[in-house]
Design a protein around this motif. Structure first.
Motif, PDB file in Angstrom:
ATOM      1  N   PHE A 103       3.008   1.538   4.288  1.00 49.60           N
ATOM      2  CA  PHE A 103       1.655   1.824   4.745  1.00 49.60           C
ATOM      3  C   PHE A 103       0.829   2.388   3.595  1.00 49.60           C
ATOM      4  O   PHE A 103       1.359   2.766   2.533  1.00 49.60           O
ATOM      5  N   GLN A 104      -0.463   2.420   3.807  1.00 48.30           N
ATOM      6  CA  GLN A 104      -1.402   3.052   2.868  1.00 48.30           C
ATOM      7  C   GLN A 104      -1.995   4.270   3.547  1.00 48.30           C
ATOM      8  O   GLN A 104      -2.464   4.194   4.678  1.00 48.30           O
ATOM      9  N   SER A 121      -6.304   8.881   7.017  1.00 45.21           N
ATOM     10  CA  SER A 121      -6.266   7.511   7.537  1.00 45.21           C
ATOM     11  C   SER A 121      -4.974   6.852   7.073  1.00 45.21           C
ATOM     12  O   SER A 121      -4.528   7.057   5.937  1.00 45.21           O
ATOM     13  N   ARG A 123      -3.033   2.998   7.193  1.00 41.08           N
ATOM     14  CA  ARG A 123      -3.067   1.568   7.525  1.00 41.08           C
ATOM     15  C   ARG A 123      -1.658   0.995   7.406  1.00 41.08           C
ATOM     16  O   ARG A 123      -0.997   1.133   6.372  1.00 41.08           O
ATOM     17  N   ASN A 124      -1.207   0.341   8.468  1.00 36.93           N
ATOM     18  CA  ASN A 124       0.128  -0.249   8.496  1.00 36.93           C
ATOM     19  C   ASN A 124       0.152  -1.544   7.694  1.00 36.93           C
ATOM     20  O   ASN A 124      -0.509  -2.518   8.045  1.00 36.93           O
ATOM     21  N   GLU A 226      -3.352  -2.560  11.374  1.00 34.58           N
ATOM     22  CA  GLU A 226      -4.348  -1.665  11.966  1.00 34.58           C
ATOM     23  C   GLU A 226      -4.331  -0.299  11.293  1.00 34.58           C
ATOM     24  O   GLU A 226      -3.373   0.073  10.607  1.00 34.58           O
ATOM     25  N   GLU A 227      -5.419   0.450  11.498  1.00 35.14           N
ATOM     26  CA  GLU A 227      -5.599   1.735  10.829  1.00 35.14           C
ATOM     27  C   GLU A 227      -5.706   2.862  11.839  1.00 35.14           C
ATOM     28  O   GLU A 227      -6.400   2.743  12.856  1.00 35.14           O
ATOM     29  N   GLN A 229      -6.933   6.782  12.305  1.00 30.17           N
ATOM     30  CA  GLN A 229      -7.840   7.744  11.682  1.00 30.17           C
ATOM     31  C   GLN A 229      -7.765   9.067  12.432  1.00 30.17           C
ATOM     32  O   GLN A 229      -7.919   9.100  13.657  1.00 30.17           O
TER      33      GLN A 229
END
Length: 267
Positions: A103-104, A121, A123-124, A226-227, A229
């Protein structure tokens, strides 16, 4: 790495998992911490505050190998933006093996006078859903154990003893800690950051808040691409006026021996 807003300061350590190392105010008399300062003891980071990752307490069927290593957030984060009152950090952890988790993550800390805003946040980037919980762990000096509110009610925990633990699941998104001298920390968040853990450490002089996304069975794995948050704010509130003086019974100048000159007794 220091952030500044008026007399307020925040120190961030990108190489220590992007943790908040110090948060407080400065004055001619010195520096007053509102957060328990981060210390390194035998290679382990203690105190401070930072983003956190946990696996689900009950693995989700078919995703057992996709649970990230919680220690991955302890790596060094890359600084992508730094101005006097704000910093943004980024990290790209992964499992290493083909098809495993990755992830990021990006976090931004923004300091204002008497306020810290912190966003995260995630993101996968993996091919499957990411079954993980994200949030923050924060440590405050022990003098913030005077009174604790963990929900929207008016009932407070008064001087909880060492080792005292509380949980809120789901959590309303509002908690406050009352410290010495009238200081107060107000923590606010919104869904999906909706579980809270509170602990006054049994042996160390701190109180801890752990604010996380939902655990099993409410946990929903983050879909591919998807992200997520999350937003957290800390309001650092100080008394607006100095405390009123305390007058002894029978102060000279009192007409009836109860009050002082010019007014009633203040207790």
């Amino acid at each position: 790495m220091e952030l500044k807003a008026g007399r307020w300061r925040a120190v961030v350590s990108p190489d220590r998992g992007g943790r908040l190392r110090w948060l407080g105010e400065t004055s001619p008399q010195g520096r007053e911490p509102w957060l328990r300062p981060l210390l390194i003891e035998r290679g382990t980071a203690l105190g401070g505050a930072g983003v956190m990752l946990l696996g689900p307490s009950s693995p989700l069927a078919g995703l057992e190998q996709q649970v990230p290593d919680p220690a991955c957030l302890n790596a060094g984060w890359q600084v992508t933006q730094w101005v006097p009152d704000r910093v943004t950090l980024m990290l790209h952890p992964g499992g290493g093996a083909p098809g495993s988790w990755g992830f990021q993550a990006s976090q931004t800390l923004r300091l204002e006078e008497q306020r810290l805003e912190w966003s995260l946040s995630v993101r996968n980037l993996s091919r499957l859903a990411l079954p993980a919980r994200f949030g923050w762990q924060l440590h405050f000096p022990e003098d913030f154990a005077g009174a604790v509110w963990l929900d929207e009610g008016f009932d407070a925990l008064r001087l909880p003893g060492r080792g005292h633990v509380e949980h809120r699941d789901p959590w309303c998104g509002l908690a406050s800690l009352s410290g010495a001298g009238g200081r107060m920390v107000l923590a606010r968040a919104s869904a999906p950051l909706d579980t809270l853990g509170y602990e006054r450490h049994a042996t160390r002089s701190w109180v801890q808040l752990r604010l996380m996304t939902a655990d099993s069975p409410r946990l929903v794995a983050l879909p591919r691409g998807e992200e997520l948050q999350l937003q957290l704010s800390l309001d650092l509130m100080t008394p607006r006026l100095p405390p009123l003086p305390r007058l002894a019974v029978g102060t000279a100048g009192s007409a009836d021996g109860v009050g002082g000159p010019g007014g009633p007794l203040i207790l």
